[in-house]
Enzyme design. Structure first.
Site, mmCIF file in Angstrom:
data_model
loop_
_atom_site.group_PDB
_atom_site.id
_atom_site.type_symbol
_atom_site.label_atom_id
_atom_site.label_comp_id
_atom_site.label_asym_id
_atom_site.label_seq_id
_atom_site.Cartn_x
_atom_site.Cartn_y
_atom_site.Cartn_z
ATOM 1 N N LYS A 47 2.391 -3.350 7.194
ATOM 2 C CA LYS A 47 2.678 -3.506 5.768
ATOM 3 C C LYS A 47 4.096 -3.047 5.444
ATOM 4 O O LYS A 47 4.780 -3.647 4.605
ATOM 5 C CB LYS A 47 1.661 -2.725 4.931
ATOM 6 C CG LYS A 47 0.276 -3.348 4.912
ATOM 7 C CD LYS A 47 0.252 -4.752 4.333
ATOM 8 C CE LYS A 47 0.552 -4.765 2.855
ATOM 9 N NZ LYS A 47 0.446 -6.149 2.280
ATOM 10 N N TYR A 57 -1.810 -0.659 10.895
ATOM 11 C CA TYR A 57 -1.931 -1.305 9.583
ATOM 12 C C TYR A 57 -0.739 -0.974 8.690
ATOM 13 O O TYR A 57 -0.045 -1.862 8.186
ATOM 14 C CB TYR A 57 -3.224 -0.887 8.893
ATOM 15 C CG TYR A 57 -3.213 -1.120 7.402
ATOM 16 C CD1 TYR A 57 -3.027 -2.408 6.890
ATOM 17 C CD2 TYR A 57 -3.360 -0.069 6.492
ATOM 18 C CE1 TYR A 57 -2.998 -2.637 5.517
ATOM 19 C CE2 TYR A 57 -3.332 -0.287 5.133
ATOM 20 C CZ TYR A 57 -3.152 -1.568 4.646
ATOM 21 O OH TYR A 57 -3.111 -1.788 3.294
ATOM 22 N N THR A 103 0.820 -1.205 0.000
ATOM 23 C CA THR A 103 0.000 0.000 0.000
ATOM 24 C C THR A 103 0.857 1.260 0.000
ATOM 25 O O THR A 103 1.995 1.244 0.479
ATOM 26 C CB THR A 103 -0.906 0.009 1.253
ATOM 27 O OG1 THR A 103 -1.560 1.270 1.381
ATOM 28 C CG2 THR A 103 -0.078 -0.212 2.524
ATOM 29 N N ASP A 104 0.278 2.369 -0.470
ATOM 30 C CA ASP A 104 0.978 3.650 -0.397
ATOM 31 C C ASP A 104 1.023 4.201 1.021
ATOM 32 O O ASP A 104 1.774 5.136 1.321
ATOM 33 C CB ASP A 104 0.355 4.676 -1.339
ATOM 34 C CG ASP A 104 -1.110 4.981 -1.049
ATOM 35 O OD1 ASP A 104 -1.692 4.344 -0.148
ATOM 36 O OD2 ASP A 104 -1.678 5.852 -1.737
ATOM 37 N N GLU A 105 0.239 3.620 1.929
ATOM 38 C CA GLU A 105 0.196 4.133 3.296
ATOM 39 C C GLU A 105 1.518 3.934 4.037
ATOM 40 O O GLU A 105 1.757 4.575 5.067
ATOM 41 C CB GLU A 105 -0.962 3.506 4.066
ATOM 42 C CG GLU A 105 -2.308 3.854 3.463
ATOM 43 C CD GLU A 105 -3.475 3.489 4.344
ATOM 44 O OE1 GLU A 105 -3.372 3.612 5.570
ATOM 45 O OE2 GLU A 105 -4.513 3.066 3.783
#
Length: 357
Positions: A166, A162, A137-139
């Site tokens: 990741k 989260y 993810t870009d998060e």
């Protein structure tokens, strides 16, 4: 490509099932879906793919390393597309343990299963062609200011349990490439939306609440910005990255569709009002609520590397993709109504609670 065999972890979930459908229906591949079948997984997501006879579901936990090692050795895949993950930020705030176990330990388990299989292959075409795609993810990059984009070289700065889990899994995938030579490629995507999206996430939640005349909660003042990517465009990108991506590299996948959360909600309201008018405009259902803890302000991806190196381009913009998404939910009440009644009815998630002592 018609002869390739692919293991897709998390393939009964939202993005994973889109990948499975694309591989089977468009790439003529054979797909083995591995999924623990937690609350966000749905066998119905795979109906089209399974109907071809070239997709089957194996219900197992990726954290069980011995089972995964045996599975990979038995199936002898050409590619492993690793999408299995706990992915809802709000749930990670109130219950982070599942995220650490699935996203970190589960990724370790899959990397080791892949390494055991790959190192045992005889030198030749099959070993050279094998790929492990780790989907992220870009998060992991944290929050942007009002300017700039996330690039593949952007330093990691995760904010939530989260995104931290990741980020850890991304580092593991890269380490298995650098240390063991495992042919790994990594992708980081922006916010996905589209059909079969579990209704805890913003877009399906707003669609269904608006249809039912319920409050449309918007965190803070609604100014948080996300880059929206239609899930079928993402599925095409992942197949391409797994097949043609350079080993050890990261590819960012984004839709170049930045919108504030409030703009997203208002667009959904207007689209529903156009198709199925209500007594009053659905924008009147919008209610601003207490913001999410640690809420990143803005995400935006630069997908130039993917576009120039591999020739990928998103086919949907936000307006066309959202119209398709709204219409899909209108046409598929039989899919989402059981979820609303028995799994998740739309209640607020992600409120941090004091730790029990």
């Amino acid at each position: 490509m018609g002869s390739k065999k692919v293991i897709v972890t998390g393939g009964a979930g939202f993005i994973g099932s889109a990948v499975a459908r694309h591989l089977v229906l468009d790439d003529d591949a054979e797909v083995v879906v591995v999924d623990k079948m937690t609350y966000a997984a749905n066998r119905a997501n795979l109906a089209q793919a399974e109907a071809t006879g070239r997709c089957r579901l194996v219900v197992e936990d990726i954290c069980d390393q011995s089972v995964m090692t045996e599975l990979v050795a038995t199936e002898q895949p050409d590619q492993i597309l690793h999408l299995a993950a706990e992915s809802h930020v709000d749930r990670s705030i109130s219950g982070p343990r599942d995220f650490i176990e699935t996203n970190v330990i589960g990724t370790y388990s899959m990397l080791e299963a892949a390494r055991s299989y790959w190192t045992g292959l005889p030198e030749g075409d099959a070993k050279d062609a094998f790929r492990f795609l780790h989907v992220s993810t870009d998060e992991v990059y944290g929050s942007l200011g009002k300017d700039g984009l996330f690039h593949e070289t952007t330093p990691y700065d995760p904010s939530s349990p989260y995104s931290s889990s990741k980020a850890a899994s991304d580092h593991l995938a890269k380490a298995w490439f650098r240390t063991y030579g495992l042919p790994v490629v990594v992708s980081n995507c922006s916010n996905n939306y589209g059909p079969y999206h579990f209704p805890e996430k913003l877009i399906p939640l707003v669609i269904l609440n608006a249809l039912e005349g319920k409050t449309l909660p918007v965190y803070g003042d609604g100014s948080n910005i996300r880059d929206w990517l239609y899930v079928e465009d993402h599925a095409r990108a992942l197949s391409l990255i797994a097949t043609k991506g350079r080993l050890g590299e990261t590819y960012n996948v984004g839709g170049r569709n930045e919108r504030t959360n409030l703009q997203v909600v208002e667009t959904i309201c207007d689209e529903l009002d156009r198709i199925v008018p209500a007594a009053t405009p659905r924008r009147e259902l919008i209610k601003f609520v207490t913001d999410r803890p640690g809420h990143d302000h803005r995400y935006a991806i630069d997908a130039t590397k993917l576009e120039t190196e591999l020739g990928w381009k998103a086919q949907e913009n936000f307006d066309t993709g959202l119209r398709k998404t709204v219409q899909w939910y209108l046409d598929n009440e039989a899919w989402w109504m059981p979820l609303r009644k028995s799994v998740y009815s739309g209640e607020r998630l992600g409120l941090a609670e004091p730790q029990k002592t």
